[in-house]
Design a protein around this motif. Structure first.
Motif, PDB file in Angstrom:
ATOM      1  N   GLU A  26       0.801  -1.213   0.000  1.00  0.00           N
ATOM      2  CA  GLU A  26       0.000   0.000   0.000  1.00  0.00           C
ATOM      3  C   GLU A  26       0.839   1.271   0.000  1.00  0.00           C
ATOM      4  OE1 GLU A  26      -2.590  -0.198   3.307  1.00  0.00           O
ATOM      5  OE2 GLU A  26      -3.704  -1.953   2.584  1.00  0.00           O
ATOM      6  N   LEU A  27       2.123   1.141   0.306  1.00  0.00           N
ATOM      7  CA  LEU A  27       3.008   2.307   0.325  1.00  0.00           C
ATOM      8  C   LEU A  27       3.529   2.614  -1.060  1.00  0.00           C
ATOM      9  CD1 LEU A  27       5.095   1.533   3.558  1.00  0.00           C
ATOM     10  CD2 LEU A  27       3.111   3.041   3.353  1.00  0.00           C
ATOM     11  N   HIS A  28       3.985   3.844  -1.220  1.00  0.00           N
ATOM     12  CA  HIS A  28       4.614   4.251  -2.474  1.00  0.00           C
ATOM     13  C   HIS A  28       5.937   3.502  -2.636  1.00  0.00           C
ATOM     14  CE1 HIS A  28       6.537   6.892  -5.469  1.00  0.00           C
ATOM     15  NE2 HIS A  28       5.296   7.265  -5.772  1.00  0.00           N
ATOM     16  N   PRO A  29       6.315   3.148  -3.868  1.00  0.00           N
ATOM     17  CA  PRO A  29       7.586   2.425  -4.054  1.00  0.00           C
ATOM     18  C   PRO A  29       8.791   3.125  -3.453  1.00  0.00           C
ATOM     19  CG  PRO A  29       6.291   2.351  -6.063  1.00  0.00           C
ATOM     20  CD  PRO A  29       5.554   3.271  -5.122  1.00  0.00           C
ATOM     21  N   LEU A  30       8.844   4.455  -3.551  1.00  0.00           N
ATOM     22  CA  LEU A  30       9.971   5.171  -2.963  1.00  0.00           C
ATOM     23  C   LEU A  30       9.977   5.049  -1.441  1.00  0.00           C
ATOM     24  CD1 LEU A  30      10.095   8.431  -5.126  1.00  0.00           C
ATOM     25  CD2 LEU A  30      11.542   6.403  -5.273  1.00  0.00           C
ATOM     26  N   ASN A  33       8.837   2.434   0.230  1.00  0.00           N
ATOM     27  CA  ASN A  33       9.313   1.080   0.526  1.00  0.00           C
ATOM     28  C   ASN A  33      10.829   0.994   0.405  1.00  0.00           C
ATOM     29  OD1 ASN A  33       6.959  -0.407   1.188  1.00  0.00           O
ATOM     30  ND2 ASN A  33       6.364  -0.473  -0.954  1.00  0.00           N
ATOM     31  N   VAL A  34      11.387   1.665  -0.605  1.00  0.00           N
ATOM     32  CA  VAL A  34      12.844   1.658  -0.767  1.00  0.00           C
ATOM     33  C   VAL A  34      13.508   2.366   0.405  1.00  0.00           C
ATOM     34  CG1 VAL A  34      14.742   2.503  -2.192  1.00  0.00           C
ATOM     35  CG2 VAL A  34      12.749   1.482  -3.276  1.00  0.00           C
ATOM     36  N   SER A  35      12.962   3.506   0.806  1.00  0.00           N
ATOM     37  CA  SER A  35      13.537   4.246   1.933  1.00  0.00           C
ATOM     38  C   SER A  35      13.447   3.441   3.224  1.00  0.00           C
ATOM     39  CB  SER A  35      12.811   5.582   2.089  1.00  0.00           C
ATOM     40  OG  SER A  35      13.284   6.287   3.224  1.00  0.00           O
ATOM     41  N   HIS A  36      12.310   2.796   3.446  1.00  0.00           N
ATOM     42  CA  HIS A  36      12.158   1.984   4.658  1.00  0.00           C
ATOM     43  C   HIS A  36      13.089   0.776   4.642  1.00  0.00           C
ATOM     44  CE1 HIS A  36       7.802   3.643   5.223  1.00  0.00           C
ATOM     45  NE2 HIS A  36       8.736   4.532   5.491  1.00  0.00           N
ATOM     46  N   ALA A  37      13.258   0.173   3.461  1.00  0.00           N
ATOM     47  CA  ALA A  37      14.168  -0.973   3.369  1.00  0.00           C
ATOM     48  C   ALA A  37      15.603  -0.555   3.677  1.00  0.00           C
ATOM     49  CB  ALA A  37      14.075  -1.595   1.973  1.00  0.00           C
ATOM     50  N   LEU A  38      16.014   0.607   3.182  1.00  0.00           N
ATOM     51  CA  LEU A  38      17.359   1.098   3.485  1.00  0.00           C
ATOM     52  C   LEU A  38      17.522   1.378   4.975  1.00  0.00           C
ATOM     53  CD1 LEU A  38      17.995   3.522   0.473  1.00  0.00           C
ATOM     54  CD2 LEU A  38      18.953   1.252   0.844  1.00  0.00           C
ATOM     55  N   THR A  39      16.478   1.906   5.612  1.00  0.00           N
ATOM     56  CA  THR A  39      16.545   2.158   7.053  1.00  0.00           C
ATOM     57  C   THR A  39      16.723   0.858   7.828  1.00  0.00           C
ATOM     58  OG1 THR A  39      15.135   4.114   6.812  1.00  0.00           O
ATOM     59  CG2 THR A  39      15.340   3.168   9.016  1.00  0.00           C
ATOM     60  N   LEU A  40      15.984  -0.186   7.446  1.00  0.00           N
ATOM     61  CA  LEU A  40      16.099  -1.473   8.140  1.00  0.00           C
ATOM     62  C   LEU A  40      17.462  -2.118   7.885  1.00  0.00           C
ATOM     63  CD1 LEU A  40      12.539  -2.955   7.524  1.00  0.00           C
ATOM     64  CD2 LEU A  40      13.390  -1.727   9.521  1.00  0.00           C
ATOM     65  N   VAL A  41      18.002  -1.960   6.677  1.00  0.00           N
ATOM     66  CA  VAL A  41      19.326  -2.516   6.378  1.00  0.00           C
ATOM     67  C   VAL A  41      20.399  -1.803   7.201  1.00  0.00           C
ATOM     68  CG1 VAL A  41      21.081  -2.744   4.583  1.00  0.00           C
ATOM     69  CG2 VAL A  41      18.716  -3.355   4.091  1.00  0.00           C
TER      70      VAL A  41
END
Length: 296
Positions: free
Chosen positions: A75-79, A81-89
């Motif tokens: 449901e989130l915008h692709p950008l 999701n990318v930003s959140h994935a980088l934060t978790l990494v």
């Protein structure tokens, strides 16, 4: 305007501040200062720190410090999701480097520290705790390891002969200390480690369990309702509890509906509950006729 500023601040923390903090920790966690040359030395994280970081991420999910399904979903915008994935990494590698900063570089103590961390995290997997308790436990865990490594073991590894090294040599006279040897670094390494651990714990405090601003707004509204409830009188609090627990059996006293309005809106009622009761009793007394009065 206040709501817009809150949303902007949450977005700034989520997309810029947290990745920057965790990335800085990942870079500083393996940084050391040579004792002889004073040059910067980067120590790669050993395999055990990656295992510890994986266990810690599981603890974050189990303790509801993180809700991955809210950080990454369709449901989130692709950008986003990318930003959140980088934060978790960056959070994962910052966790690994935080353990690396408080682990001895070699020798027997390195394995003792690793076993200590593994045993603590493994036991926490089967313990009941919440996010706040987990953060306090991690702060105490890293503080203990920091004191042991950069204060006690630093004296043991001192090339000039620290007090702990002299005591160990006296107690173990005639025995070799080869298994306790490790590379010696300058005291500045301890300052770098302290700064990295402080940034890491601060980042965990700022890390929201869910990136949804609506969830944060709901929590603020819930706290406001609780504060308004505590300002009500005992009679009004009892009425609110009855309305919540037994909505089909409304109390007879209608004036207490003002309590619900005050609870949800936060406005002060202009009429006190006791005064309303007295007025109602007076009105009933004046409406009684001689025929309505009970026989004596």
């Amino acid at each position: 305007m206040t709501t817009d500023n809150r949303v902007r601040n949450h977005a700034l923390v989520r997309h810029l501040l947290l990745p920057t903090v965790f990335l800085t920790v990942a870079l500083l966690g393996g940084l050391r200062v040579g004792a002889e040359t004073g040059a910067f030395v980067f120590v790669a994280p050993p395999l055990v720190t990656l295992l510890l970081a994986a266990l810690l991420m599981i603890l974050f999910v189990r303790g509801r410090t993180l809700k991955p399904s809210r950080w990454l979903n369709g449901e989130l915008h692709p950008l986003e999701n990318v930003s959140h994935a980088l934060t978790l990494v960056t959070l994962f590698f910052a966790s690994a480097q935080s353990f690396n900063s408080v682990l001895p570089e070699a020798g027997l103590f390195r394995w003792l520290f690793s076993f200590f961390f593994l045993w603590t995290l493994w036991n926490n997997l089967f313990s009941s705790f919440d996010a706040r308790r987990l953060l306090r436990s991690l702060a105490a865990l890293f503080a203990t390891a920091f004191v042991l490594k950069h204060m006690l073991l630093a004296s043991l590894y001192d090339t000039e002969g620290g007090w702990l090294k002299r005591v160990a040599a006296l107690l173990l006279e005639g025995l070799t200390l080869g298994t306790l040897d490790a590379p010696a670094f300058a005291p500045a390494s301890g300052y770098i480690s302290f700064f990295a651990l402080a940034l890491y714990v601060g980042g965990l405090v700022l890390l929201p369990s869910t990136p949804d601003e609506r969830g944060a707004a709901t929590a603020e509204e819930a706290r406001a309702v609780i504060d308004n409830y505590r300002q009500l009188s005992i009679t009004e609090q009892e009425f609110v509890r009855q309305v919540i627990t037994m909505p089909d059996r409304m109390p007879r006293r209608t004036h207490a509906s003002d309590a619900t309005e005050r609870l949800l809106i936060g406005r002060e009622s202009s009429v006190d509950a006791v005064e309303v009761d007295d007025e109602a009793d007076d009105m009933e007394a004046t409406d009684l006729t001689p025929d309505d009065k009970p026989d004596t």
